[in-house]
Write a protein that holds these residues in place. Structure first.
Motif, PDB file in Angstrom:
ATOM      1  N   PRO A   1       0.821  -1.113   0.301  1.00  0.00           N
ATOM      2  CA  PRO A   1      -0.169  -0.197   0.181  1.00  0.00           C
ATOM      3  C   PRO A   1       1.375   1.417   0.025  1.00  0.00           C
ATOM      4  CG  PRO A   1      -0.721  -1.553   2.056  1.00  0.00           C
ATOM      5  CD  PRO A   1       0.455  -1.876   0.975  1.00  0.00           C
ATOM      6  N   ALA A   2       2.051   1.733   0.342  1.00  0.00           N
ATOM      7  CA  ALA A   2       2.633   2.400   0.499  1.00  0.00           C
ATOM      8  C   ALA A   2       3.343   2.655  -0.770  1.00  0.00           C
ATOM      9  CB  ALA A   2       3.635   2.114   1.465  1.00  0.00           C
ATOM     10  N   ASN A   3       3.163   2.038  -1.589  1.00  0.00           N
ATOM     11  CA  ASN A   3       4.427   1.757  -2.969  1.00  0.00           C
ATOM     12  C   ASN A   3       5.034   1.670  -3.128  1.00  0.00           C
ATOM     13  OD1 ASN A   3       3.814   2.375  -5.779  1.00  0.00           O
ATOM     14  ND2 ASN A   3       3.838   4.080  -5.845  1.00  0.00           N
ATOM     15  N   VAL A   4       5.834   1.098  -2.530  1.00  0.00           N
ATOM     16  CA  VAL A   4       7.329   0.900  -2.218  1.00  0.00           C
ATOM     17  C   VAL A   4       8.154  -0.145  -2.244  1.00  0.00           C
ATOM     18  CG1 VAL A   4       9.700   1.456  -0.701  1.00  0.00           C
ATOM     19  CG2 VAL A   4       7.899   2.592  -0.073  1.00  0.00           C
ATOM     20  N   ALA A   5       7.402  -1.271  -2.375  1.00  0.00           N
ATOM     21  CA  ALA A   5       7.717  -2.338  -2.292  1.00  0.00           C
ATOM     22  C   ALA A   5       6.522  -3.456  -3.513  1.00  0.00           C
ATOM     23  CB  ALA A   5       8.145  -3.570  -1.246  1.00  0.00           C
ATOM     24  N   MET A   6       7.474  -4.366  -4.633  1.00  0.00           N
ATOM     25  CA  MET A   6       6.388  -5.544  -5.115  1.00  0.00           C
ATOM     26  C   MET A   6       6.823  -6.791  -4.798  1.00  0.00           C
ATOM     27  SD  MET A   6       5.483  -4.482  -8.848  1.00  0.00           S
ATOM     28  CE  MET A   6       4.870  -5.872  -9.639  1.00  0.00           C
TER      29      MET A   6
ATOM     30  N   PRO B   1       1.262  -1.187 -10.567  1.00  0.00           N
ATOM     31  CA  PRO B   1       1.862  -0.142 -11.130  1.00  0.00           C
ATOM     32  C   PRO B   1       2.935  -0.518 -11.816  1.00  0.00           C
ATOM     33  CG  PRO B   1       3.238  -0.166  -9.315  1.00  0.00           C
ATOM     34  CD  PRO B   1       2.236  -1.234  -9.148  1.00  0.00           C
TER      35      PRO B   1
ATOM     36  N   TYR C   1      11.080  -3.238   5.808  1.00  0.00           N
ATOM     37  CA  TYR C   1      10.629  -4.270   4.069  1.00  0.00           C
ATOM     38  C   TYR C   1      11.753  -5.419   4.017  1.00  0.00           C
ATOM     39  CZ  TYR C   1       7.590  -0.054   2.961  1.00  0.00           C
ATOM     40  OH  TYR C   1       6.449   0.814   2.765  1.00  0.00           O
TER      41      TYR C   1
ATOM     42  N   PRO D   1      16.491   0.179  -8.042  1.00  0.00           N
ATOM     43  CA  PRO D   1      15.284  -0.179  -6.654  1.00  0.00           C
ATOM     44  C   PRO D   1      16.380  -1.767  -6.818  1.00  0.00           C
ATOM     45  CG  PRO D   1      13.997   0.562  -8.293  1.00  0.00           C
ATOM     46  CD  PRO D   1      15.072   1.056  -9.017  1.00  0.00           C
TER      47      PRO D   1
ATOM     48  N   LEU E   1      10.563  -6.731  -5.710  1.00  0.00           N
ATOM     49  CA  LEU E   1      11.344  -5.440  -5.770  1.00  0.00           C
ATOM     50  C   LEU E   1      10.871  -4.160  -4.818  1.00  0.00           C
ATOM     51  CD1 LEU E   1      12.354  -4.555  -8.755  1.00  0.00           C
ATOM     52  CD2 LEU E   1      10.177  -3.102  -8.855  1.00  0.00           C
ATOM     53  N   LEU E   2      12.721  -3.371  -4.257  1.00  0.00           N
ATOM     54  CA  LEU E   2      12.166  -2.874  -3.153  1.00  0.00           C
ATOM     55  C   LEU E   2      12.593  -1.332  -3.850  1.00  0.00           C
ATOM     56  CD1 LEU E   2      11.840  -2.100  -0.543  1.00  0.00           C
ATOM     57  CD2 LEU E   2      13.997  -3.209   0.089  1.00  0.00           C
ATOM     58  N   ALA E   3      11.160  -0.147  -3.733  1.00  0.00           N
ATOM     59  CA  ALA E   3      12.057   0.896  -3.793  1.00  0.00           C
ATOM     60  C   ALA E   3      13.514   1.980  -3.024  1.00  0.00           C
ATOM     61  CB  ALA E   3      11.257   1.603  -4.229  1.00  0.00           C
ATOM     62  N   PRO E   4      14.505   2.321  -3.794  1.00  0.00           N
ATOM     63  CA  PRO E   4      15.157   2.841  -2.727  1.00  0.00           C
ATOM     64  C   PRO E   4      15.041   3.967  -2.012  1.00  0.00           C
ATOM     65  CG  PRO E   4      15.992   3.252  -4.932  1.00  0.00           C
ATOM     66  CD  PRO E   4      14.919   2.711  -5.098  1.00  0.00           C
ATOM     67  N   ARG E   5      15.198   4.206  -0.851  1.00  0.00           N
ATOM     68  CA  ARG E   5      15.518   5.462  -0.237  1.00  0.00           C
ATOM     69  C   ARG E   5      15.981   6.698  -0.286  1.00  0.00           C
ATOM     70  NH1 ARG E   5      13.408   5.455   4.604  1.00  0.00           N
ATOM     71  NH2 ARG E   5      14.537   7.264   5.328  1.00  0.00           N
TER      72      ARG E   5
ATOM     73  N   SER F   1      13.125  11.028   2.014  1.00  0.00           N
ATOM     74  CA  SER F   1      13.509  10.396   1.725  1.00  0.00           C
ATOM     75  C   SER F   1      13.971   8.476   1.461  1.00  0.00           C
ATOM     76  CB  SER F   1      14.064   9.923   3.536  1.00  0.00           C
ATOM     77  OG  SER F   1      13.540   9.980   4.286  1.00  0.00           O
ATOM     78  N   GLN F   2      12.247   9.124   0.689  1.00  0.00           N
ATOM     79  CA  GLN F   2      12.225   7.935   0.403  1.00  0.00           C
ATOM     80  C   GLN F   2      11.994   7.438  -1.482  1.00  0.00           C
ATOM     81  OE1 GLN F   2      11.868   4.119   1.294  1.00  0.00           O
ATOM     82  NE2 GLN F   2      11.543   3.661  -1.025  1.00  0.00           N
TER      83      GLN F   2
ATOM     84  N   ILE G   1       7.983   3.046  -5.917  1.00  0.00           N
ATOM     85  CA  ILE G   1       8.413   1.515  -6.258  1.00  0.00           C
ATOM     86  C   ILE G   1       8.633   2.359  -8.509  1.00  0.00           C
ATOM     87  CG2 ILE G   1       6.134   0.541  -6.625  1.00  0.00           C
ATOM     88  CD1 ILE G   1       9.511  -1.149  -5.761  1.00  0.00           C
ATOM     89  N   SER G   2       7.238   2.905  -8.300  1.00  0.00           N
ATOM     90  CA  SER G   2       6.432   3.464  -9.374  1.00  0.00           C
ATOM     91  C   SER G   2       6.403   4.983  -9.418  1.00  0.00           C
ATOM     92  CB  SER G   2       6.491   3.299 -10.023  1.00  0.00           C
ATOM     93  OG  SER G   2       4.718   3.049  -9.911  1.00  0.00           O
TER      94      SER G   2
ATOM     95  N   ALA H   1       0.697   3.353   5.876  1.00  0.00           N
ATOM     96  CA  ALA H   1       0.974   2.991   4.522  1.00  0.00           C
ATOM     97  C   ALA H   1       0.253   3.679   3.501  1.00  0.00           C
ATOM     98  CB  ALA H   1       1.126   1.188   4.734  1.00  0.00           C
TER      99      ALA H   1
ATOM    100  N   GLY I   1       1.861   5.589   0.682  1.00  0.00           N
ATOM    101  CA  GLY I   1       1.461   5.481  -1.105  1.00  0.00           C
ATOM    102  C   GLY I   1       1.424   6.890  -1.012  1.00  0.00           C
TER     103      GLY I   1
END
Lengths: 244, 414
Positions: free
Chosen positions: A41-46, A120, A197, A220, A236-240, B98-99, B102-103, B133, B137
């Motif tokens: 939900p936070a759009n940081v990992a897939m 996405p 994550y 990522p 898949l994990l987005a970087p900081r 700071s983050q 993913i897209s 979360a 997002g």
């Protein structure tokens, strides 16, 4: 129509790999097997997961999509004993999934798949550096890094894979030369990631014999591993963003 | 799909403008919004993301917004913050992220609308973590300006000054419809998003229970004309809709009160017809009528109210719909006769369940005065005058029906 029988532990391990990041997912089921693609939900990992049809004891389906609440599915699967099989059968009319565990029979209400967040569009990533190492070793490194910070740098330099975590007081550096890795494709790689994550992912990848990390510079992180023989998991994990 | 940035820009500009300019800004926005997205655009402009009777609630405090921001920003944020400060905090935080996501795609109104609804639906164990979360997002894809308004909506306080009247004027101009048609739609479909949907599709604007109508406004006046006089108790004015044996009870602000109405549900569900009633919700305990504050307390306890020894009752004063037929245009006396045929003759209060209100047809002023004073001395809230020939006008001030009650807590002179 969907009817299948699978070892409870195999399904439990597969679902655990996904539920560490998301609670609600869409199962895409075809004659080739079951596939899940979901973004947290936070759009940081897939996460993407494939359970091939041959991982099932019995598998018969028409192509379909169903929405599943993984928290509830995992609750049901936790009732199964080791070595026990789970029967899955779709009740299309009532939008329910019937789950048989031994003499117990559950019906799980399904979620409308269109109400689940779409994955996405991920651009094709050509990640230059690849590192393969045992899952247990990576998990241990993640746990160690967590003790000093909430984020970690993963990178490749020359012929080694490294991990750096810097906290306010303590710091940690781990170096694994290529000779001690299961595989290394050298390339420019250094990115910062959230340990929250990585810790969630490590619950599953820690059980894998081999885990491959694909990395770049501020790119990522892609993590590939197998659960058993027929289940492929890909994170898949987005970087900081590294602060000056 | 309309970018959410467009909504954020309108909200920012509107915050310092007068009403006519706000209307102009909203018209511009609605005209460039594809028809199918217009209801969502209206919802995001007003901050009312769902109809009041849907029962959703943001239930989030500023700390949820702060937690989400801390995870994606390197800006030092305050330990605590009031609701009013979240917008500015989010805007500042998003200037130093700071983050990465993913897209990343520009936020559109559907993503924000669905994201905030998903946020509001979270409840139970782990809901705060999930809310953080979801917000994270949205923030990861938002510009600082968008984050300001997303965070304000997440804590349930948009307060930008784009209210229903401004949006109704804007809808009328954007859709090239007469203001009275737009207003009629809003009175019969009392949610701006749904009303916009009905207007765009050109659907017939009609009363369709269990969707409530905006209640007719009855004001207080000193006139005492010949007509029907009802006792005003100290309860809550509600609409009770029974459709397919399922009861829905709505407050005047159209909040769904049904979960607290176990006993009343049993009493109405056996009627075997579809109907919409209006009346006063009363609460009875040990054969005594409780005051208004107790009624409010009872309905606010929702599911827990079922365990209470208090019995809810409905003093039904009007019937607005019966078996597929809207009765809004029918004279009040005829509606009252229909109500009596459905619920039976009037019953004495306190009496549990649903019943027809007790009413008297009074002609002379002396009789009216005496009845009025009798109601006050008995500890009731005065009288309600209803014109026997008057229709029910949803959302409008009744030109004839009115309350007779002590003004500002003082007794009226005899």
């Amino acid at each position: 129509m969907f009817k299948a029988v699978i070892n409870a532990e195999t399904l439990r391990d597969a679902m655990e790999a996904v539920s560490s990041l998301v609670d609600e997912v869409k199962f895409s089921i075809t004659e080739k097997g079951l596939e899940i693609k979901a973004v947290d939900p936070a759009n940081v990992a897939m996460v993407s997961l494939k359970i091939g049809a041959d991982a099932f004891e019995y598998f018969k389906t028409t192509p379909l999509e169903i929405g599943v609440d993984l928290v509830r599915l995992n609750d049901v699967l936790s009732m199964a004993d080791r070595g026990e099989n789970v029967q899955l059968e779709l009740d299309e009319e009532n939008h329910k999934l019937r789950i048989g565990v031994g003499s117990l029979s559950y019906t799980l209400s399904l979620i409308d798949p269109t109400a689940i967040r779409k994955e996405p569009r991920i651009p094709d990533l050509d990640l230059p550096a690849h590192v393969t190492l045992p899952g247990g070793e990576l998990r241990r490194a993640i746990k160690a890094a967590e003790k000093v910070s909430d984020h970690v740098i993963l990178g490749v330099s020359d012929d080694e894979f490294y991990m750096e975590a810097k906290g306010d007081i303590d710091s940690l550096r781990l170096k694994i030369p290529s000779t001690e890795l299961l595989g290394l494709k050298p390339g420019e790689a250094r990115s910062l990631f959230s340990l929250d994550y990585l810790e969630d992912m490590s619950k599953s990848l820690g059980k894998a014999q081999e885990v491959t990390l694909e990395m770049g510079i501020d790119y990522p992180l892609r993590v590939n591993f197998k659960v058993g023989q027929a289940i492929e998991v890909n994170y898949l994990l987005a970087p900081r963003i590294e602060q000056e | 799909m309309l970018p959410y940035l467009r909504i954020a820009s309108v909200l920012e500009e509107a915050s310092s403008e007068d009403r006519s300019h706000k209307v102009k800004l909203a018209v511009g926005l609605l005209q460039e919004t594809p028809a199918e997205d217009l209801p969502k655009a209206v919802r995001l402009l007003t901050g009312a993301l769902w109809p009041p009777w849907e029962g959703l609630d943001m239930r989030a405090g500023p700390e949820v917004v702060l937690s989400a921001l801390r995870e994606i920003s390197s800006v030092e944020l305050p330990e605590a913050l009031g609701r009013a400060g979240v917008g500015e905090a989010a805007e500042a935080a998003l200037r130093r992220r700071s983050q990465r996501p993913i897209s990343s795609e520009p936020l559109d109104i559907l993503t924000v609308y669905e994201g905030l609804r998903h946020f509001a639906r979270q409840k139970g164990e782990g809901s705060e973590r999930r809310k953080v979360a979801i917000l994270k997002g949205l923030f990861l894809e938002a510009t600082p300006r968008e984050a300001r308004y997303i965070s304000r909506m997440a804590v349930g306080g948009l307060s930008m000054g784009i209210g229903p009247r401004t949006v109704l004027s804007a809808l009328s101009q954007a859709l090239k419809l007469k203001e009275e048609i737009v207003l009629k739609a809003y009175r019969l479909v009392p949610d701006l998003g749904l009303a916009a949907q009905v207007l765009i599709k050109g659907e017939r604007i009609s009363f369709e229970p269990p969707r409530p109508v905006r209640p007719m406004i009855i004001t207080q006046r000193e006139e005492r004309p010949e007509g029907l006089y009802l006792i005003r108790h100290r309860g809550l004015r509600v609409q009770a809709h029974l459709v397919g044996s399922r009861l829905h009870i709505y407050s005047q602000r159209m909040r769904d009160l049904t979960p607290a109405m176990g006993f009343l549900s049993k009493s109405l569900e056996k009627l075997g017809c579809d109907l919409a009633l209006e009346g006063e919700l009363l609460c009875i305990q040990e054969e005594k009528l409780l005051d208004r504050a107790e009624v409010v307390r009872y309905v606010n306890r929702r599911h827990l109210s079922r365990r209470s020894s208090i019995l809810p009752a409905l003093d039904a004063q009007d019937i607005l719909y019966l078996d597929g037929r809207s009765l809004l245009g029918m004279p009040y006396q005829e509606r009252l006769d229909l109500l009596t045929s459905v619920l039976g003759e009037a019953r004495e209060v306190p009496s549990p369940g649903a019943f027809t209100t007790y009413y008297r047809y009074l002609t002379c002023r002396k009789e009216i005065e005496e009845y009025y004073w009798h109601s006050l001395i008995s500890g009731l809230g005065g009288l309600i005058y209803r014109d026997p020939k008057a229709p029910y006008s949803p959302g409008a001030v009744s030109k004839v029906d009115h309350y007779l009650a002590p003004l500002h807590g003082r007794f009226l002179r005899r």
